[in-house]
Design a protein around this motif. Structure first.
Motif, PDB file in Angstrom:
ATOM      1  N   LYS A 103      26.051 -86.395  23.475  1.00 33.55           N
ATOM      2  CA  LYS A 103      27.193 -85.489  23.354  1.00 33.55           C
ATOM      3  C   LYS A 103      28.504 -86.206  23.671  1.00 33.55           C
ATOM      4  CE  LYS A 103      24.987 -81.016  24.277  1.00 33.55           C
ATOM      5  NZ  LYS A 103      24.961 -79.836  25.184  1.00 33.55           N
ATOM      6  N   MET A 104      28.472 -87.073  24.672  1.00 30.58           N
ATOM      7  CA  MET A 104      29.680 -87.803  25.045  1.00 30.58           C
ATOM      8  C   MET A 104      30.042 -88.823  23.971  1.00 30.58           C
ATOM      9  SD  MET A 104      29.010 -88.353  29.116  1.00 30.58           S
ATOM     10  CE  MET A 104      30.550 -89.223  29.341  1.00 30.58           C
ATOM     11  N   ARG A 105      29.036 -89.478  23.372  1.00 30.07           N
ATOM     12  CA  ARG A 105      29.314 -90.459  22.320  1.00 30.07           C
ATOM     13  C   ARG A 105      29.958 -89.787  21.114  1.00 30.07           C
ATOM     14  NH1 ARG A 105      23.851 -92.239  23.343  1.00 30.07           N
ATOM     15  NH2 ARG A 105      23.270 -91.663  21.219  1.00 30.07           N
ATOM     16  N   ARG A 106      29.431 -88.629  20.729  1.00 37.53           N
ATOM     17  CA  ARG A 106      30.011 -87.924  19.590  1.00 37.53           C
ATOM     18  C   ARG A 106      31.402 -87.389  19.918  1.00 37.53           C
ATOM     19  NH1 ARG A 106      25.090 -84.458  16.742  1.00 37.53           N
ATOM     20  NH2 ARG A 106      23.658 -86.218  16.438  1.00 37.53           N
ATOM     21  N   ALA A 107      31.605 -86.939  21.147  1.00 38.56           N
ATOM     22  CA  ALA A 107      32.939 -86.474  21.540  1.00 38.56           C
ATOM     23  C   ALA A 107      33.944 -87.617  21.504  1.00 38.56           C
ATOM     24  CB  ALA A 107      32.882 -85.852  22.934  1.00 38.56           C
ATOM     25  N   ALA A 108      33.517 -88.829  21.875  1.00 35.77           N
ATOM     26  CA  ALA A 108      34.404 -89.982  21.805  1.00 35.77           C
ATOM     27  C   ALA A 108      34.765 -90.304  20.359  1.00 35.77           C
ATOM     28  CB  ALA A 108      33.739 -91.187  22.474  1.00 35.77           C
ATOM     29  N   LEU A 109      33.807 -90.181  19.439  1.00 35.64           N
ATOM     30  CA  LEU A 109      34.099 -90.414  18.024  1.00 35.64           C
ATOM     31  C   LEU A 109      35.072 -89.371  17.486  1.00 35.64           C
ATOM     32  CD1 LEU A 109      30.636 -91.423  16.517  1.00 35.64           C
ATOM     33  CD2 LEU A 109      32.632 -92.876  16.840  1.00 35.64           C
ATOM     34  N   ARG A 110      34.865 -88.107  17.836  1.00 40.58           N
ATOM     35  CA  ARG A 110      35.793 -87.067  17.383  1.00 40.58           C
ATOM     36  C   ARG A 110      37.193 -87.309  17.940  1.00 40.58           C
ATOM     37  NH1 ARG A 110      31.108 -83.681  18.242  1.00 40.58           N
ATOM     38  NH2 ARG A 110      31.800 -83.258  20.376  1.00 40.58           N
ATOM     39  N   SER A 111      37.256 -87.765  19.181  1.00 43.55           N
ATOM     40  CA  SER A 111      38.553 -88.066  19.768  1.00 43.55           C
ATOM     41  C   SER A 111      39.235 -89.223  19.040  1.00 43.55           C
ATOM     42  CB  SER A 111      38.371 -88.390  21.254  1.00 43.55           C
ATOM     43  OG  SER A 111      39.609 -88.630  21.878  1.00 43.55           O
ATOM     44  N   ALA A 112      38.479 -90.282  18.718  1.00 47.45           N
ATOM     45  CA  ALA A 112      39.054 -91.423  18.011  1.00 47.45           C
ATOM     46  C   ALA A 112      39.492 -91.039  16.595  1.00 47.45           C
ATOM     47  CB  ALA A 112      38.043 -92.563  17.957  1.00 47.45           C
ATOM     48  N   LEU A 113      38.698 -90.225  15.906  1.00 49.50           N
ATOM     49  CA  LEU A 113      39.092 -89.767  14.572  1.00 49.50           C
ATOM     50  C   LEU A 113      40.342 -88.892  14.636  1.00 49.50           C
ATOM     51  CD1 LEU A 113      35.582 -88.959  13.037  1.00 49.50           C
ATOM     52  CD2 LEU A 113      37.136 -90.780  12.337  1.00 49.50           C
ATOM     53  N   SER A 114      40.476 -88.120  15.698  1.00 49.52           N
ATOM     54  CA  SER A 114      41.676 -87.298  15.859  1.00 49.52           C
ATOM     55  C   SER A 114      42.909 -88.169  16.064  1.00 49.52           C
ATOM     56  CB  SER A 114      41.492 -86.345  17.041  1.00 49.52           C
ATOM     57  OG  SER A 114      40.381 -85.483  16.838  1.00 49.52           O
ATOM     58  N   VAL A 115      42.745 -89.284  16.794  1.00 44.48           N
ATOM     59  CA  VAL A 115      43.862 -90.217  16.956  1.00 44.48           C
ATOM     60  C   VAL A 115      44.254 -90.810  15.613  1.00 44.48           C
ATOM     61  CG1 VAL A 115      44.566 -92.398  18.007  1.00 44.48           C
ATOM     62  CG2 VAL A 115      43.283 -90.733  19.357  1.00 44.48           C
ATOM     63  N   LYS A 116      43.249 -91.210  14.828  1.00 42.80           N
ATOM     64  CA  LYS A 116      43.532 -91.770  13.503  1.00 42.80           C
ATOM     65  C   LYS A 116      44.240 -90.759  12.610  1.00 42.80           C
ATOM     66  CE  LYS A 116      41.670 -95.961  13.371  1.00 42.80           C
ATOM     67  NZ  LYS A 116      42.416 -97.165  12.968  1.00 42.80           N
ATOM     68  N   ALA A 117      43.762 -89.519  12.637  1.00 43.94           N
ATOM     69  CA  ALA A 117      44.379 -88.493  11.797  1.00 43.94           C
ATOM     70  C   ALA A 117      45.797 -88.187  12.253  1.00 43.94           C
ATOM     71  CB  ALA A 117      43.529 -87.227  11.826  1.00 43.94           C
ATOM     72  N   LYS A 118      46.022 -88.178  13.563  1.00 43.32           N
ATOM     73  CA  LYS A 118      47.350 -87.893  14.092  1.00 43.32           C
ATOM     74  C   LYS A 118      48.352 -88.967  13.701  1.00 43.32           C
ATOM     75  CE  LYS A 118      49.693 -86.812  18.446  1.00 43.32           C
ATOM     76  NZ  LYS A 118      49.508 -86.661  19.925  1.00 43.32           N
ATOM     77  N   GLU A 119      47.895 -90.216  13.632  1.00 38.94           N
ATOM     78  CA  GLU A 119      48.785 -91.328  13.289  1.00 38.94           C
ATOM     79  C   GLU A 119      48.841 -91.581  11.784  1.00 38.94           C
ATOM     80  OE1 GLU A 119      47.496 -94.668  15.535  1.00 38.94           O
ATOM     81  OE2 GLU A 119      48.108 -93.807  17.464  1.00 38.94           O
TER      82      GLU A 119
END
Length: 225
Positions: A103-119
């Motif tokens: 769950k933590m690994r997938r949450a980290a991926l979602r967080s990183a994808l959100s950073v990419k989308a935000k930028e």
């Protein structure tokens, strides 16, 4: 979040709505750091090794008599203070593996994808197909798109023409969508995602994590005769 959809000719052909659970998730910097450190640590082989005095093989003969020489007493040439002697507290083979819940690994991926989308570093393609595995053809496609200094292409399945065409392009790599990881997300600037690969990522990262249940072995009963 709505983002434009590009075709291989470098034209915008529409828009698509990115799932907010994946591309607008809360950004947890410590969680992404932990996932990155775990991945880098698990990639270490841990095979470095030094020899102790018990593994260094010299003559077992005493170097000089214990007394009456005026020199310091020495018992073995294998001692650590001698040249080519054993090493004290040196590195030994070990495992650097770190564990992290799924769950933590997938949450980290979602967080990183959100950073990419935000930028604005996510580029959605309607499709990515090459008639033949030619690097020139793929380079022409990338030159027509707003790609940064480096790019990571995500594939939904096997695509040999794209895989072979990427090999000769510097700062461009490919990856299966289900193999997306935190290190490659931050290593490359632009994330190129065809629509079929986008569906795989969104389905994977929104799927609930099912905890595996291990059944205990049943004790065998011996029937009395």
């Amino acid at each position: 979040m709505r983002v434009p959809v590009w075709n291989m000719e470098g034209q915008q052909v529409g828009e698509i709505e990115l799932r907010p659970e994946v591309f607008e998730a809360p950004i947890h910097i410590p969680l992404m750091h932990q996932a990155l450190v775990r991945q880098l640590a698990n990639a270490r082989l841990g095979t470095h090794k030094t020899k102790t005095r018990g593994e260094v093989h010299y003559s077992g003969r005493k170097m000089w008599p214990q007394k009456h020489t005026g020199r310091a007493r020495q018992g073995s040439r294998d001692a650590p203070h001698w040249y080519h002697g054993g090493v004290v507290f040196g590195p030994r083979p070990r495992s650097y593996e770190q564990k992290m819940p799924k769950k933590m690994r997938r949450a980290a991926l979602r967080s990183a994808l959100s950073v990419k989308a935000k930028e604005g570093q996510i580029l959605i393609l309607d499709r990515l197909e090459l008639p033949e595995p030619r690097t020139r053809l793929l380079k022409e496609i990338l030159d027509r798109l707003p790609v940064g200094k480096s790019a990571l292409i995500l594939l939904a399945g096997s695509n040999e023409n794209v895989k072979r065409a990427v090999r000769n392009l510097p700062n461009v790599a490919y990856l299966h969508a289900m193999c997306l990881n935190i290190r490659d997300l931050f290593k490359y600037e632009t994330l190129i995602i065809p629509q079929d690969a986008l569906a795989v990522i969104e389905d994977w990262l929104t799927r609930p994590v099912i905890r595996k249940k291990f059944a205990l072995p049943q004790a065998e009963t011996v029937a009395s005769s």
